[in-house]
Design a protein around this motif. Sequence first.
Motif, PDB file in Angstrom:
ATOM      1  N   MET A  36       0.843  -1.187   0.000  1.00 44.86           N
ATOM      2  CA  MET A  36       0.000   0.000   0.000  1.00 44.86           C
ATOM      3  C   MET A  36       0.881   1.240   0.000  1.00 44.86           C
ATOM      4  O   MET A  36       1.947   1.243   0.605  1.00 44.86           O
ATOM      5  N   GLY A  37       0.431   2.270  -0.662  1.00 43.84           N
ATOM      6  CA  GLY A  37       1.238   3.473  -0.695  1.00 43.84           C
ATOM      7  C   GLY A  37       0.671   4.479  -1.665  1.00 43.84           C
ATOM      8  O   GLY A  37      -0.484   4.371  -2.083  1.00 43.84           O
ATOM      9  N   TRP A  38       1.508   5.457  -2.002  1.00 47.63           N
ATOM     10  CA  TRP A  38       1.082   6.534  -2.871  1.00 47.63           C
ATOM     11  C   TRP A  38       1.618   6.302  -4.282  1.00 47.63           C
ATOM     12  O   TRP A  38       2.807   6.023  -4.464  1.00 47.63           O
ATOM     13  N   LEU A  39       0.743   6.466  -5.268  1.00 43.27           N
ATOM     14  CA  LEU A  39       1.131   6.215  -6.649  1.00 43.27           C
ATOM     15  C   LEU A  39       1.876   7.420  -7.203  1.00 43.27           C
ATOM     16  O   LEU A  39       1.408   8.558  -7.110  1.00 43.27           O
ATOM     17  N   LEU A  40       3.029   7.182  -7.789  1.00 45.85           N
ATOM     18  CA  LEU A  40       3.788   8.256  -8.444  1.00 45.85           C
ATOM     19  C   LEU A  40       3.603   8.128  -9.958  1.00 45.85           C
ATOM     20  O   LEU A  40       3.102   7.110 -10.438  1.00 45.85           O
ATOM     21  N   PRO A  41       3.963   9.163 -10.744  1.00 40.64           N
ATOM     22  CA  PRO A  41       3.657   9.147 -12.185  1.00 40.64           C
ATOM     23  C   PRO A  41       4.313   7.982 -12.935  1.00 40.64           C
ATOM     24  O   PRO A  41       5.345   7.452 -12.519  1.00 40.64           O
ATOM     25  N   GLU A  42       3.723   7.637 -14.046  1.00 40.74           N
ATOM     26  CA  GLU A  42       4.266   6.602 -14.912  1.00 40.74           C
ATOM     27  C   GLU A  42       5.581   7.088 -15.495  1.00 40.74           C
ATOM     28  O   GLU A  42       5.734   8.259 -15.855  1.00 40.74           O
ATOM     29  N   ARG A  43       6.545   6.212 -15.535  1.00 38.08           N
ATOM     30  CA  ARG A  43       7.839   6.596 -16.111  1.00 38.08           C
ATOM     31  C   ARG A  43       7.763   6.512 -17.626  1.00 38.08           C
ATOM     32  O   ARG A  43       7.217   5.566 -18.186  1.00 38.08           O
ATOM     33  N   LYS A  44       8.333   7.517 -18.259  1.00 38.79           N
ATOM     34  CA  LYS A  44       8.335   7.529 -19.728  1.00 38.79           C
ATOM     35  C   LYS A  44       9.507   6.690 -20.224  1.00 38.79           C
ATOM     36  O   LYS A  44      10.593   7.195 -20.475  1.00 38.79           O
ATOM     37  N   VAL A  45       9.317   5.402 -20.281  1.00 37.36           N
ATOM     38  CA  VAL A  45      10.355   4.497 -20.762  1.00 37.36           C
ATOM     39  C   VAL A  45       9.763   3.715 -21.921  1.00 37.36           C
ATOM     40  O   VAL A  45       8.650   3.224 -21.832  1.00 37.36           O
ATOM     41  N   LYS A  46      10.513   3.639 -23.007  1.00 38.14           N
ATOM     42  CA  LYS A  46       9.968   2.952 -24.186  1.00 38.14           C
ATOM     43  C   LYS A  46      10.260   1.463 -24.097  1.00 38.14           C
ATOM     44  O   LYS A  46      11.350   1.002 -24.361  1.00 38.14           O
ATOM     45  N   THR A  47       9.286   0.723 -23.645  1.00 38.06           N
ATOM     46  CA  THR A  47       9.403  -0.721 -23.612  1.00 38.06           C
ATOM     47  C   THR A  47       8.079  -1.269 -24.124  1.00 38.06           C
ATOM     48  O   THR A  47       7.023  -0.866 -23.661  1.00 38.06           O
TER      49      THR A  47
END
Lengths: 584, 584
Positions: B1-12
């Motif tokens: 459980m925790g706080w969601l941080l932004p999606e990382r912009k990684v091209k995979t």
Amino acid sequence: MGWLLPERKVKTIHKSFFHLKDSYGSTQLLVDHLRGSSWAELSQIPVESTVLIEGNVVLRPVHARKPGPTGSIDVDVDKVVLLNPANEQCMPFLPSNIHNLPNEELRARYRYLDLRRTVLSDNLKKRSQVTHIIRNVLHGFTEVETPVLLRSSPEGAREFLVPARSAVAAPDVGNADPVFYALSQSPQQPKQLLICSGGVDKYFQIAKCFRDEDGRKDRQPEFTQVDLEMAFVSWGENQVSDLVEKSSNVWRIGGLEVRQIAEDLFGSDKPDTRFGLEIINISDVLHANQTSPLTDSILECIVVRKSTDSDFIKASRALAPEADTNIEHITLTEANRETWLSNSKAISHVYSNIAPTDLVTVNKALNLKPGDDIWLSYRPRRPTGGSTSLGRVRLQICEQAQVRGEFVITKDPHFLWITEFPLFTRDDADKDHLAHGRWSSSHHPFTAPMWEDIGALYRGEAENVRGQHYDLVLNGVEIGGGSVRVHDAKMQDYIFTTILGLTDEEKHPFQQLLHALQCGAPPHGGIALGLDRIMAILCKTQSIRDVIAFPKSASGTDLLFKSPAAVSREALEEYGIMPRQTSA
Amino acid sequence: MGWLLPERKVKTIHKSFFHLKDSYGSTQLLVDHLRGSSWAELSQIPVESTVLIEGNVVLRPVHARKPGPTGSIDVDVDKVVLLNPANEQCMPFLPSNIHNLPNEELRARYRYLDLRRTVLSDNLKKRSQVTHIIRNVLHGFTEVETPVLLRSSPEGAREFLVPARSAVAAPDVGNADPVFYALSQSPQQPKQLLICSGGVDKYFQIAKCFRDEDGRKDRQPEFTQVDLEMAFVSWGENQVSDLVEKSSNVWRIGGLEVRQIAEDLFGSDKPDTRFGLEIINISDVLHANQTSPLTDSILECIVVRKSTDSDFIKASRALAPEADTNIEHITLTEANRETWLSNSKAISHVYSNIAPTDLVTVNKALNLKPGDDIWLSYRPRRPTGGSTSLGRVRLQICEQAQVRGEFVITKDPHFLWITEFPLFTRDDADKDHLAHGRWSSSHHPFTAPMWEDIGALYRGEAENVRGQHYDLVLNGVEIGGGSVRVHDAKMQDYIFTTILGLTDEEKHPFQQLLHALQCGAPPHGGIALGLDRIMAILCKTQSIRDVIAFPKSASGTDLLFKSPAAVSREALEEYGIMPRQTSA
């Protein structure tokens, strides 16, 4: 080094015995009259003076009494230095003379002398040990200090106000009005905001709290609570209660047995479960017989049985029922066995007619025998907090039996969780100065409803909503309480606005909490335990004043420091206030 | 459980990366677009929401970066539960976006979001650890809570007043006047009375204290001090300093090196000894040459040497002296080498005439070379507390050199005891609102004189009496101070009455202490350390607000809780007070 106690009157040629007391106990001093000047010096020093003694430590004779931690040794005195004399003319009493102590008020004025008594200083040391253990048990929790100077908020008891100087810019108002801080009643909002921040997921604090209430034996204007709050917990999974129960070595009083018991059984929201005399619901018996009451009331009784409650039977018979309650006292005989219930005054308040079969059923269910004592009462169905009339009778019988020496109550701790009680109340006199007849929260407005009662909440049926709160009761004393909090901003606003009917102005002090709930606050909950009461129980004293170094009197005054006191008009002017009388 | 941080912009292809932050760090979440609905769900959840993630813990690839405590693992997400959404429209800023934070005032209003930043929550955790260590180090001491609601007493700074309801009977006055408690400025009197009682011989408390002072960067209206008091101690035998020095593992910053240094050497009563630029007394040089000053003044200088102080020489030359001080700045050349002192403006204020031999002596003693910078100043002989003009120049040169990147000051702690300073002062502006031109105590009126100065005390030569007090300075910041106390009631009364000239009314708040000293009080002493300042140093921040969960602004307002605030007239009436303006 220590405090000189009086010379012992023991007939020994050429030897005298004194005692030197320090913070750890007292040590016997042997003084040889023929060697040096020590005896002459010690005899002239007033008792309670501080002295420095040099000498040889000697073992006591094999057969001598050896009381206390230094009981096995004496000190054979070589040299005496008077460090600071006690002025005999000034001493209002001698704390070493424990059999001739003055009244509590005089001792409060000279608390620094009263604290010289071992029984009080031992309490302070025990308190220090207990808080140290608590801190060690709460390993993994972050201890965070929250502000004492807070903002006035209508969430609970009456607050202390602290005028701010006109120079301090108030965030809300112009400079024309005087502005005030309020002393923290509890760290409720700060600790919830701290957990909402996510910076700390397990918080605790041993916190000073302040309530401006009329003094009672177990209240002080400033008191201490062990305050906990955790993210991602709920009562349903028992995580808060688990923590408190696992902390049994905090209290070092073992035997932590926690039961969830219906309030009705003991007629109190903080029942003492160390003895029986449980309350029997006659209405339930009649209901099974398909007899229904006239009103929404309950007929109930305590039976003090000649056969099994012999400790209590004399006390019960000697007890006079309170004049203004709906209580009847009946001693069962062969003669009244079939008529006691139908002849009772109580019955007519609750039932229109009782069939003879009902009487047989009740007598059978209650297993009544001649010589038993019955205390009969009726009351509204919904518990209203505090004690019922029968709950008070139950305690009085136990008290009387103890006074008469017929019953010895166990010193073992009986812990009890009180749960599932109503979230809202209209019957708490302490809260009505804010509620003005509206609903108020049994604990505080941040408590979550039980999940199964959320429907009732949103239908506006405040009376049918139970809360996710829990009180912890120890031997009939409420030592703590807590809850799972509302973490849904909409629900919190609904409770403030629709249920409690708060105005915008009244909601104002909660705006930061409402906002924090909208910023990804985790589900959270916590508890606060009253350290002063717990210490009073651990130290086996009736008064929390015995476990506080410098307590205030029941009326909130401090007889040692002479506070509260008048202050100069100039000081008040700095705060933009003045005595009210002078405006005339 | 925790706080969601932004999606990382990684091209995979088919994989996304999120971070889940909790109170201990952040963990990378792997989401497979092709498996289940997790990716769609996570993409729609606003950042800073609280979520519950279920999945498999997998090891990171061998060559991947592994930052933080959970850096070696990822979580392969199976299931996502949104616990509480963050409302994007409501978020004034995103604490996870540390490169785009708003100003301090806005962050103070939303402190619960600011505390979500790791740098601040780490400070709170460190503070909790430090107080836990302190309590463990102080094994054998009894932690005692003393009252926060005390009586107004003129011993120190301006106090906060707390009106008591008219219902509270004040011990001293009739019911006509409104009466007040005062919030404890420090537990000074209670702790002394506790030690006088003999019930506890080693006391400590991590105590909240309150002073109604105008805000400064390193002050808060409520602050925390580690407060100690012991019976049977003295400074002479160094027992208090021993204790603090032995506590070096309290601070966990090692390298505790304690020196006793003359204040004159650094021109400050809390010198920063992490760099040189020591002050040289020219008057002493001339005195050795039998040249005496006109007045009781001292001529002194700092020499910034081209050869050895190259870190500082540019900063020194760029620095403009303060306009209103007796400071002269001279850069030494071949030309002015023989004349710089006799041509100075300062010289004429202190010396009538200087012989050529004097100049030679000074040049030689100071070991001057062309290219050196001299800062010359004169001041009264007696140190008056605070900093001298040259003391300030010394700090400014160091500051400038750091700003210019020419000097890096050590982060290592430099501790320093300041001792033997005057017991009384007439020059403390903070105290003059009470002293009104009379002598006041440098620390407080309970400090004992140095035993060798007792003669001067009883001759009434207040200016010649040094105190048994001691300030502890760390890297130029005063972090604590204490003293051996007066334990002789007669001496204490003499100081109150004859030296400080207190009226009977002013002495009134001390009567219980005077009486306690007559009841066999032990010799005693103690110290108080400023926890907030110590924590700021340990957390490497300039502001104590970074080590307090919910601090107040420099002006004493709380932007989060919006206090102080106006209160209703009815509330004031209960306290017998009213706003001053309305009396017109």
